[in-house]
Design a protein around this motif. Structure first.
Motif, PDB file in Angstrom:
ATOM      1  N   PHE A 149       9.231  -8.491  17.684  1.00  0.00           N
ATOM      2  CA  PHE A 149       8.421  -7.750  16.725  1.00  0.00           C
ATOM      3  C   PHE A 149       9.265  -7.319  15.525  1.00  0.00           C
ATOM      4  N   ARG A 150      10.477  -6.864  15.787  1.00  0.00           N
ATOM      5  CA  ARG A 150      11.365  -6.425  14.703  1.00  0.00           C
ATOM      6  C   ARG A 150      11.628  -7.574  13.722  1.00  0.00           C
ATOM      7  N   GLU A 151      11.918  -8.739  14.273  1.00  0.00           N
ATOM      8  CA  GLU A 151      12.192  -9.903  13.420  1.00  0.00           C
ATOM      9  C   GLU A 151      10.949 -10.311  12.642  1.00  0.00           C
ATOM     10  N   GLY A 152       9.800 -10.337  13.303  1.00  0.00           N
ATOM     11  CA  GLY A 152       8.571 -10.765  12.664  1.00  0.00           C
ATOM     12  C   GLY A 152       8.101  -9.810  11.592  1.00  0.00           C
ATOM     13  N   ILE A 153       8.149  -8.516  11.869  1.00  0.00           N
ATOM     14  CA  ILE A 153       7.652  -7.551  10.878  1.00  0.00           C
ATOM     15  C   ILE A 153       8.573  -7.521   9.667  1.00  0.00           C
ATOM     16  N   ALA A 154       9.860  -7.780   9.869  1.00  0.00           N
ATOM     17  CA  ALA A 154      10.785  -7.860   8.731  1.00  0.00           C
ATOM     18  C   ALA A 154      10.403  -9.022   7.821  1.00  0.00           C
ATOM     19  N   ARG A 155      10.015 -10.141   8.399  1.00  0.00           N
ATOM     20  CA  ARG A 155       9.610 -11.298   7.594  1.00  0.00           C
ATOM     21  C   ARG A 155       8.321 -11.009   6.832  1.00  0.00           C
ATOM     22  N   VAL A 156       7.401 -10.307   7.474  1.00  0.00           N
ATOM     23  CA  VAL A 156       6.170  -9.923   6.775  1.00  0.00           C
ATOM     24  C   VAL A 156       6.481  -9.012   5.595  1.00  0.00           C
ATOM     25  N   LEU A 157       7.232  -7.965   5.834  1.00  0.00           N
ATOM     26  CA  LEU A 157       7.495  -6.979   4.785  1.00  0.00           C
ATOM     27  C   LEU A 157       8.311  -7.573   3.642  1.00  0.00           C
ATOM     28  N   ASP A 158       9.212  -8.486   3.963  1.00  0.00           N
ATOM     29  CA  ASP A 158      10.027  -9.114   2.914  1.00  0.00           C
ATOM     30  C   ASP A 158       9.190  -9.952   1.949  1.00  0.00           C
ATOM     31  N   ALA A 159       8.036 -10.415   2.408  1.00  0.00           N
ATOM     32  CA  ALA A 159       7.202 -11.282   1.572  1.00  0.00           C
ATOM     33  C   ALA A 159       6.187 -10.506   0.737  1.00  0.00           C
ATOM     34  N   LEU A 160       6.134  -9.190   0.902  1.00  0.00           N
ATOM     35  CA  LEU A 160       5.105  -8.395   0.228  1.00  0.00           C
ATOM     36  C   LEU A 160       5.564  -7.922  -1.142  1.00  0.00           C
ATOM     37  N   PRO A 161       4.608  -7.668  -2.037  1.00  0.00           N
ATOM     38  CA  PRO A 161       4.956  -6.994  -3.293  1.00  0.00           C
ATOM     39  C   PRO A 161       5.526  -5.610  -2.998  1.00  0.00           C
ATOM     40  N   ALA A 162       6.283  -5.087  -3.925  1.00  0.00           N
ATOM     41  CA  ALA A 162       6.954  -3.804  -3.701  1.00  0.00           C
ATOM     42  C   ALA A 162       5.990  -2.647  -3.543  1.00  0.00           C
ATOM     43  N   ASP A 163       4.762  -2.801  -4.054  1.00  0.00           N
ATOM     44  CA  ASP A 163       3.796  -1.707  -3.960  1.00  0.00           C
ATOM     45  C   ASP A 163       2.723  -1.950  -2.905  1.00  0.00           C
ATOM     46  N   ALA A 164       2.952  -2.900  -1.997  1.00  0.00           N
ATOM     47  CA  ALA A 164       2.004  -3.132  -0.909  1.00  0.00           C
ATOM     48  C   ALA A 164       1.911  -1.896  -0.020  1.00  0.00           C
ATOM     49  N   ILE A 165       0.747  -1.692   0.591  1.00  0.00           N
ATOM     50  CA  ILE A 165       0.509  -0.551   1.475  1.00  0.00           C
ATOM     51  C   ILE A 165       0.319  -1.088   2.886  1.00  0.00           C
ATOM     52  N   VAL A 166       1.194  -0.673   3.786  1.00  0.00           N
ATOM     53  CA  VAL A 166       1.251  -1.228   5.143  1.00  0.00           C
ATOM     54  C   VAL A 166       0.865  -0.154   6.156  1.00  0.00           C
ATOM     55  N   ALA A 167      -0.120  -0.432   6.980  1.00  0.00           N
ATOM     56  CA  ALA A 167      -0.513   0.514   8.025  1.00  0.00           C
ATOM     57  C   ALA A 167       0.409   0.390   9.228  1.00  0.00           C
ATOM     58  N   ASP A 168       0.668   1.526   9.871  1.00  0.00           N
ATOM     59  CA  ASP A 168       1.296   1.419  11.183  1.00  0.00           C
ATOM     60  C   ASP A 168       0.237   0.964  12.183  1.00  0.00           C
ATOM     61  N   LEU A 169       0.638   0.730  13.430  1.00  0.00           N
ATOM     62  CA  LEU A 169      -0.287   0.185  14.421  1.00  0.00           C
ATOM     63  C   LEU A 169      -1.307   1.242  14.844  1.00  0.00           C
ATOM     64  N   PRO A 170      -2.517   0.818  15.193  1.00  0.00           N
ATOM     65  CA  PRO A 170      -3.561   1.776  15.572  1.00  0.00           C
ATOM     66  C   PRO A 170      -3.267   2.453  16.895  1.00  0.00           C
ATOM     67  N   GLY A 196      11.242   0.481   0.844  1.00  0.00           N
ATOM     68  CA  GLY A 196      10.527   1.363  -0.065  1.00  0.00           C
ATOM     69  C   GLY A 196       9.021   1.164  -0.069  1.00  0.00           C
ATOM     70  N   LEU A 197       8.467   0.651   1.027  1.00  0.00           N
ATOM     71  CA  LEU A 197       7.033   0.399   1.112  1.00  0.00           C
ATOM     72  C   LEU A 197       6.293   1.630   1.645  1.00  0.00           C
ATOM     73  N   THR A 198       5.092   1.826   1.163  1.00  0.00           N
ATOM     74  CA  THR A 198       4.246   2.926   1.617  1.00  0.00           C
ATOM     75  C   THR A 198       3.601   2.572   2.946  1.00  0.00           C
ATOM     76  N   VAL A 199       3.634   3.511   3.898  1.00  0.00           N
ATOM     77  CA  VAL A 199       3.005   3.305   5.204  1.00  0.00           C
ATOM     78  C   VAL A 199       1.738   4.152   5.292  1.00  0.00           C
ATOM     79  N   ALA A 200       0.620   3.510   5.558  1.00  0.00           N
ATOM     80  CA  ALA A 200      -0.646   4.218   5.772  1.00  0.00           C
ATOM     81  C   ALA A 200      -0.681   4.705   7.217  1.00  0.00           C
ATOM     82  N   PRO A 201      -0.947   5.992   7.451  1.00  0.00           N
ATOM     83  CA  PRO A 201      -0.856   6.578   8.806  1.00  0.00           C
ATOM     84  C   PRO A 201      -2.090   6.289   9.657  1.00  0.00           C
ATOM     85  N   LEU A 202      -2.310   5.024   9.987  1.00  0.00           N
ATOM     86  CA  LEU A 202      -3.478   4.633  10.759  1.00  0.00           C
ATOM     87  C   LEU A 202      -3.472   5.255  12.153  1.00  0.00           C
TER      88      LEU A 202
END
Length: 255
Positions: A149-170, A196-202
């Protein structure tokens, strides 16, 4: 009123207990059958929702909103695709900015972090979105591996724009799953902070609903959110989304 011998009271209590046990087992069987039927009904909506989002991605809009995710972003369990959290967010962006919004929903039902990397991120690279939301990882919990999961989520976040909004898990509510969710969310929040990405507190938005709220958040399969549940999901994103939308697209005056 006649006097009953103790032996009869004991026997009567045993009969009542047995009847209660039978009624309890019957209730459990009915609930299981209801959930199975609910899953079948909801599974039939998968291609319907997918086609709806593909069709709506063709619409023009002044603001391009792109969503990455799984069946929740598709709105599976909602009464209509537009009632997913993605649809609710898009409506709020329109209302806040007074502008038209094109929604490109890249999500795929059943997607894991690895599948998002393989399928959704290449499609994101071809777009120039104004707003991006991400909710991915819930489908990794069943067979959870922290390092994977650590490796995969790093790849996801690296591909996002700097102002993307990412939710934590439900919130999964059940303790054995919540322990894994806690680990996953720790990994996700740390990785987002590094970038420096914003995390939405899902997770917190759902947890605040409590056990009573849990009874009103889920569709007939007791897995996907219903319309109310998706409004809860949207509420986790909206403060950051609307702040960003207003900064990029100040609302036009009536003139």
């Amino acid at each position: 009123m006649g006097y009953l011998k103790p032996s009869l009271w004991v026997g009567g209590g045993a009969i009542v207990a047995a009847a209660g046990a039978l009624a309890g087992r019957a209730w459990v069987r009915r609930q299981r059958a209801s959930i199975v039927a609910g899953k079948e009904r909801i599974n039939q909506t998968l291609p319907v929702h997918s086609a709806w989002w593909r069709d709506h991605a063709k619409a023009e809009g002044e603001i391009l909103y792109v969503a990455i995710g799984d069946s929740a972003a598709q709105g599976i369990g909602a009464t209509a695709p537009r009632n997913s959290y993605v649809g609710v967010i898009a409506d709020h962006i329109r209302s806040a900015t007074g502008r038209s919004v094109r929604v490109v929903n890249l999500s795929v039902s059943g997607a894991t972090v690895a599948l998002a990397v393989a399928d959704q991120l290449p499609r994101l690279a071809d777009l120039r979105p104004d707003i991006v939301t991400v909710s991915i990882g819930a489908n990794d919990i069943g067979d959870f591996d922290a390092e994977r999961f650590r490796e995969g989520i790093a790849r996801v976040l690296d591909a996002l724009p700097a102002d993307a909004i990412v939710a934590d898990l439900p919130c999964f509510y059940l303790p054995h799953n919540e322990r894994k969710v806690a680990v996953a969310n720790g990994i996700l929040r740390a990785a987002a902070a590094e970038r420096g990405l914003t995390v939405a507190p899902l997770h917190e938005a759902m947890r605040r609903e409590g056990w009573r709220g849990m009874l009103h958040q889920f569709a007939d399969d007791w897995f996907h959110p219903n319309d109310h549940g998706y409004r809860v999901w949207a509420s986790a994103f909206l403060p950051a989304v609307i702040e960003q939308a207003n900064a990029k697209f100040p609302r036009r005056s009536a003139a």
